[in-house]
Design an enzyme around this catalytic site. Structure first.
Site, PDB file in Angstrom:
ATOM      1  N   SER A  48       7.138   8.555   0.390  1.00  0.00           N
ATOM      2  CA  SER A  48       5.283   8.864   0.346  1.00  0.00           C
ATOM      3  C   SER A  48       4.834   9.875   0.759  1.00  0.00           C
ATOM      4  CB  SER A  48       4.493   7.913  -0.137  1.00  0.00           C
ATOM      5  OG  SER A  48       3.342   8.380   0.023  1.00  0.00           O
ATOM      6  N   TYR A  73      -0.552   2.294   5.543  1.00  0.00           N
ATOM      7  CA  TYR A  73       0.056   2.454   4.174  1.00  0.00           C
ATOM      8  C   TYR A  73       0.763   3.868   4.746  1.00  0.00           C
ATOM      9  CZ  TYR A  73       1.972   4.358  -0.161  1.00  0.00           C
ATOM     10  OH  TYR A  73       2.890   5.269  -1.229  1.00  0.00           O
TER      11      TYR A  73
END
Length: 247
Positions: A142, A156
């Protein structure tokens, strides 16, 4: 054509990747965690494109489940590629000091240990060191890995930065053994991830920060995965490819 294992294959980017790789000629192992009906729909879409598919339930953080996933792949034929897509945010957005330790542990276990286990099993089957034919591994990271995702999911983002480090290191380890290892880093993409975290409006909210002026679609990430697995990327390894509209 060979077999590809796609984790988190029942929805979003994973489902789009399964369908795209079927169109490329792969038979597909659709790894999923809970939603059997969604996984069955992806299997049907793969079969509609003339390829074979099987859905295998399991937790990528479980060594036994990952080994079983790859054994199922062997039932379809020779493994050629792995897409380590399964990942979670922990669902509860907020500052780091608001997160529970168990949530952070679970995110790291799925997002980092899960990639490690899937890539380990992939290398053991693909590397010429083990008598394999070579092949390609792709992880889904990501662009949060570079931004840190402050105020939402710092844990995350940290897990995705770890994934990118695994990709770079493993690529150097196994490049001479016929295995390429790369990573796709999506930005803001329309997927179930946002609603699952209680923020269904998140893509729309972040669009003003995206230079291309929109959120991405899962199939656009799948296209990048397809390229990295194909002959057009034969000289690409250890790369992190952003699919982010510039954000």
């Amino acid at each position: 054509m060979s077999v590809v294992v796609v984790t988190g294959g029942s929805r979003g980017i994973g489902a789009a990747t399964c369908v795209k790789l079927a169109a490329d000629g792969f038979d597909v192992v659709v790894g999923y965690t809970a939603d059997h009906d969604a996984a069955a729909r992806v299997v049907a879409e793969v079969e509609a494109r003339g390829r074979r598919a099987v859905a295998v339930r399991g937790d990528v953080a479980s060594e036994a489940d990952v080994v079983a996933l790859f054994e199922a792949a062997g039932g379809l034929g020779a493994l050629g590629a792995v897409v380590a897509n399964a990942g979670i945010t922990g669902n509860t957005p907020g500052r780091l000091d608001e997160q529970e330790a168990d949530t952070v542990r679970r995110v790291l276990d799925v997002n980092v240990t899960g990639v490690f286990l899937c890539f380990r099993e992939g290398v053991r089957r693909l590397s010429t060191r083990y008598g394999g034919p070579g092949g390609a591994l792709v992880a889904i990271s990501s662009t949060a890995a570079g931004r840190g995702s402050p105020g939402e999911w710092v844990h995350y983002a940290a897990s995705k930065a770890a994934v990118e480090t695994v990709v770079r290191g493993l690529a150097a380890e196994v490049g001479a053994e016929g295995v390429r290892v790369n990573c796709v880093a999506p930005g803001v993409v329309h997927s179930e991830l946002h609603a699952a975290a209680g923020m269904p409006d998140r893509p729309a909210r972040l669009v003003p920060r995206v230079p291309l002026g929109r959120a991405g679609q899962p199939h656009e990430v799948a296209d990048a995965v397809s390229w990295l697995l194909g002959s057009g990327a034969a000289f690409v390894t250890g790369a992190v490819v952003p699919v982010s509209g510039g954000f």
